[in-house]
Design a protein around this motif. Structure first.
Motif, PDB file in Angstrom:
ATOM      1  N   ARG A 273      16.130  29.935  57.533  1.00  0.00           N
ATOM      2  CA  ARG A 273      17.142  30.780  58.184  1.00  0.00           C
ATOM      3  C   ARG A 273      18.095  29.909  59.020  1.00  0.00           C
ATOM      4  NH1 ARG A 273      13.863  33.946  59.924  1.00  0.00           N
ATOM      5  NH2 ARG A 273      14.043  35.632  58.385  1.00  0.00           N
ATOM      6  N   GLU A 274      17.534  28.948  59.762  1.00  0.00           N
ATOM      7  CA  GLU A 274      18.363  28.049  60.577  1.00  0.00           C
ATOM      8  C   GLU A 274      19.299  27.225  59.703  1.00  0.00           C
ATOM      9  OE1 GLU A 274      15.978  25.609  63.080  1.00  0.00           O
ATOM     10  OE2 GLU A 274      15.130  27.280  64.217  1.00  0.00           O
ATOM     11  N   ARG A 275      18.762  26.707  58.581  1.00  0.00           N
ATOM     12  CA  ARG A 275      19.582  25.887  57.684  1.00  0.00           C
ATOM     13  C   ARG A 275      20.718  26.705  57.073  1.00  0.00           C
ATOM     14  NH1 ARG A 275      19.486  25.429  52.420  1.00  0.00           N
ATOM     15  NH2 ARG A 275      17.423  26.350  52.183  1.00  0.00           N
ATOM     16  N   LEU A 276      20.385  27.931  56.629  1.00  0.00           N
ATOM     17  CA  LEU A 276      21.412  28.785  56.031  1.00  0.00           C
ATOM     18  C   LEU A 276      22.512  29.117  57.027  1.00  0.00           C
ATOM     19  CD1 LEU A 276      19.247  31.301  53.945  1.00  0.00           C
ATOM     20  CD2 LEU A 276      20.697  29.462  53.056  1.00  0.00           C
ATOM     21  N   GLU A 277      22.107  29.476  58.237  1.00  0.00           N
ATOM     22  CA  GLU A 277      23.109  29.865  59.233  1.00  0.00           C
ATOM     23  C   GLU A 277      23.957  28.666  59.648  1.00  0.00           C
ATOM     24  OE1 GLU A 277      21.289  32.162  62.330  1.00  0.00           O
ATOM     25  OE2 GLU A 277      21.053  33.919  61.015  1.00  0.00           O
ATOM     26  N   ALA A 278      23.359  27.449  59.633  1.00  0.00           N
ATOM     27  CA  ALA A 278      24.154  26.242  59.909  1.00  0.00           C
ATOM     28  C   ALA A 278      25.192  26.044  58.807  1.00  0.00           C
ATOM     29  CB  ALA A 278      23.244  25.022  60.005  1.00  0.00           C
ATOM     30  N   GLU A 279      24.801  26.327  57.557  1.00  0.00           N
ATOM     31  CA  GLU A 279      25.743  26.229  56.437  1.00  0.00           C
ATOM     32  C   GLU A 279      26.852  27.273  56.567  1.00  0.00           C
ATOM     33  OE1 GLU A 279      23.467  26.645  52.886  1.00  0.00           O
ATOM     34  OE2 GLU A 279      22.434  24.720  53.113  1.00  0.00           O
ATOM     35  N   TYR A 280      26.476  28.474  57.017  1.00  0.00           N
ATOM     36  CA  TYR A 280      27.472  29.533  57.195  1.00  0.00           C
ATOM     37  C   TYR A 280      28.479  29.144  58.279  1.00  0.00           C
ATOM     38  CZ  TYR A 280      24.103  32.457  54.623  1.00  0.00           C
ATOM     39  OH  TYR A 280      23.235  32.970  53.682  1.00  0.00           O
ATOM     40  N   VAL A 281      27.981  28.514  59.356  1.00  0.00           N
ATOM     41  CA  VAL A 281      28.862  28.088  60.452  1.00  0.00           C
ATOM     42  C   VAL A 281      29.871  27.059  59.935  1.00  0.00           C
ATOM     43  CG1 VAL A 281      28.953  26.771  62.611  1.00  0.00           C
ATOM     44  CG2 VAL A 281      27.277  28.609  62.337  1.00  0.00           C
ATOM     45  N   GLN A 282      29.388  26.114  59.116  1.00  0.00           N
ATOM     46  CA  GLN A 282      30.285  25.099  58.569  1.00  0.00           C
ATOM     47  C   GLN A 282      31.339  25.726  57.657  1.00  0.00           C
ATOM     48  OE1 GLN A 282      30.543  21.763  59.219  1.00  0.00           O
ATOM     49  NE2 GLN A 282      29.095  22.216  60.853  1.00  0.00           N
ATOM     50  N   ALA A 283      30.888  26.675  56.827  1.00  0.00           N
ATOM     51  CA  ALA A 283      31.827  27.356  55.927  1.00  0.00           C
ATOM     52  C   ALA A 283      32.858  28.140  56.727  1.00  0.00           C
ATOM     53  CB  ALA A 283      31.068  28.278  54.985  1.00  0.00           C
TER      54      ALA A 283
END
Length: 443
Positions: A273-283
């Motif tokens: 979940r943390e990794r996905l949300e970090a990816e979403y923040v970058q996007a």
């Protein structure tokens, strides 16, 4: 010294600079006086050699150096007094080609000045920031993908034929000219068909075999095989098939979590979940940055140095040509002529680049040594085992340092602008965020 303006059109500037023979002579004398205390010459004590003798001995040698320093000084004085900043290195050439010692030096200097960048009211910029959360379905999807990468194998029904992607457990003995060779035998070896872990042509011949079957695999070692005594040789591997297994995804449970370094399944879900949300923040940031640049491009307008636009357009055209022709690795191809589209994109990039550089300078935004070191380390990871050599290469290469520093500086300036702007948040789904990212890539 005399400086005469010969061109002042738009951003183009040109000047004639005349350095008198007396100025050059004074510069040479100044250098000799500076060096005199350390000079020794036969018949004179150290530091007591007369200046006329020093000038006769070394004057000719120092003349070129004095000429360069005088011209550089004249250019520096000009830029300080006018406030001009050249877009690229000024073009400087001597105009009296028949110059001889005792003559004045006449030089022509031409350049394109950087434009005056207008002030921008950053508080008047409105931006929308997309916010996406990692929902359970996204986490479950990522877990399923992890399970596939951690696949296990289970025995196929007796009599089943091996397929590409299956695992066959084999005993084998390799022979060259009828004799076994060192390292060519193994027992209970688990080989995944299609993994290309064996000699070319080996795995393909095991497709279709069954458990308890024997198979002779005929192959040839590659000409560049690491063991020289086997390179290019024909070989036969006598194989006994002990098991045929099909791939199965690992179970999504605590055991899977432990394979990926987590204590249990819940802990692994938390990491995902943390990794996905970090990816979403970058996007989301990429989308916000593009929107910001679009607004800045609409807000500002100023003259652009033609040389910068031309160079940028050529680079864009060249890069896109290589993307369309990936089979061409070198740069020894015909010159790629920029199109109107390339020129338009180049103008945008140059305009925004100059604007961001000016904003960063006004706010005294800098890239710290720690930020540069982190960037170099991130790049060095792309060269496993050669990290130290890469680090040393960057330290000795100013152009490479600039390539690494530029995007860090740009991001810091963008962050500063976003802080001054009015930003509203909008919650979106992962799919909506993905569509917004895809729209960016299509532009």
């Amino acid at each position: 010294m005399q400086v005469t303006e010969t061109q002042n059109e738009g951003l183009k500037r040109a000047y004639n600079i005349t350095v008198s023979a007396d100025e050059l002579d004074a510069k040479v004398t100044e250098k000799l006086v500076e060096a005199q205390p350390e000079i020794e010459m036969k018949g004179f004590r150290k530091g007591k050699v007369p200046l006329p003798l020093l000038k006769k001995q070394f004057g000719q040698r120092l003349l070129g150096e004095a000429m360069q320093e005088t011209i550089d000084g004249a250019m520096a004085e000009h830029f300080e007094s006018t406030g001009d900043r050249p877009a690229l290195q000024p073009q400087v050439k001597m105009t009296n080609d028949d110059w001889k010692e005792g003559d004045d030096v006449k030089v022509e200097m031409a350049y394109e000045a950087l434009p005056e960048i207008p002030e921008v009211d950053l508080s008047g910029i409105s931006l929308e920031k997309l916010v996406a959360k990692a929902d359970e379905s996204s986490v479950d999807e990522a877990l399923a993908n992890l399970a596939e990468t951690a696949q296990d194998f289970k025995a196929r029904r007796k009599g089943s034929k091996a397929k590409d992607g299956d695992q066959v457990v084999i005993d084998f003995v390799g022979k060259v000219d009828g004799e076994p060779f060192e390292g060519g035998s193994a027992e209970d070896y688990p080989l995944v068909l299609g993994s290309n872990s064996f000699i070319p042509g080996f795995e393909e011949q095991l497709v279709g075999v069954k458990a308890e079957e024997e198979k002779s695999v005929e192959v040839s070692f590659p000409e560049d095989y690491q063991a020289e005594h086997l390179a290019g040789k024909a070989a036969v591997f006598e194989c006994t098939i002990k098991e045929v297994k099909e791939p199965v995804a690992a179970e999504v449970d605590d055991e899977l979590a432990k394979k990926f370094g987590a204590e249990d399944l819940e802990a692994l879900k938390g990491q995902i979940r943390e990794r996905l949300e970090a990816e979403y923040v970058q996007a989301s940031r990429a989308i916000t940055k593009r929107a910001l640049l679009d607004k800045l491009d609409e807000l500002v307008s100023f003259d652009l140095p033609p040389s910068l636009v031309e160079a940028e357009a050529k680079q864009i055209a060249h890069q896109l040509w290589h993307e369309e022709n990936p089979e061409v690795e070198g740069h020894d191809h015909a010159e790629v002529e920029p199109t109107d589209e390339h020129n338009k994109l180049a103008e945008r990039r140059v305009r925004l680049g100059l604007l961001l550089a000016e904003l960063g300078q006004r706010q005294e935004i800098n890239v710290s040594d720690a930020e540069m070191t982190q960037s170099i380390m991130n790049q060095a990871r792309q060269y496993p085992g050669q990290e130290r050599q890469f680090f040393e290469f960057v330290q000795q290469n100013q152009q490479m340092q600039q390539q690494l520093r530029a995007p860090i500086f740009e991001d810091k300036v963008v962050d500063y602008i976003i802080e001054q702007a009015e930003v509203s948040e909008k919650e979106v789904s992962k799919d909506e965020l993905q569509k917004a990212v895809e729209a960016l890539e299509e532009e």
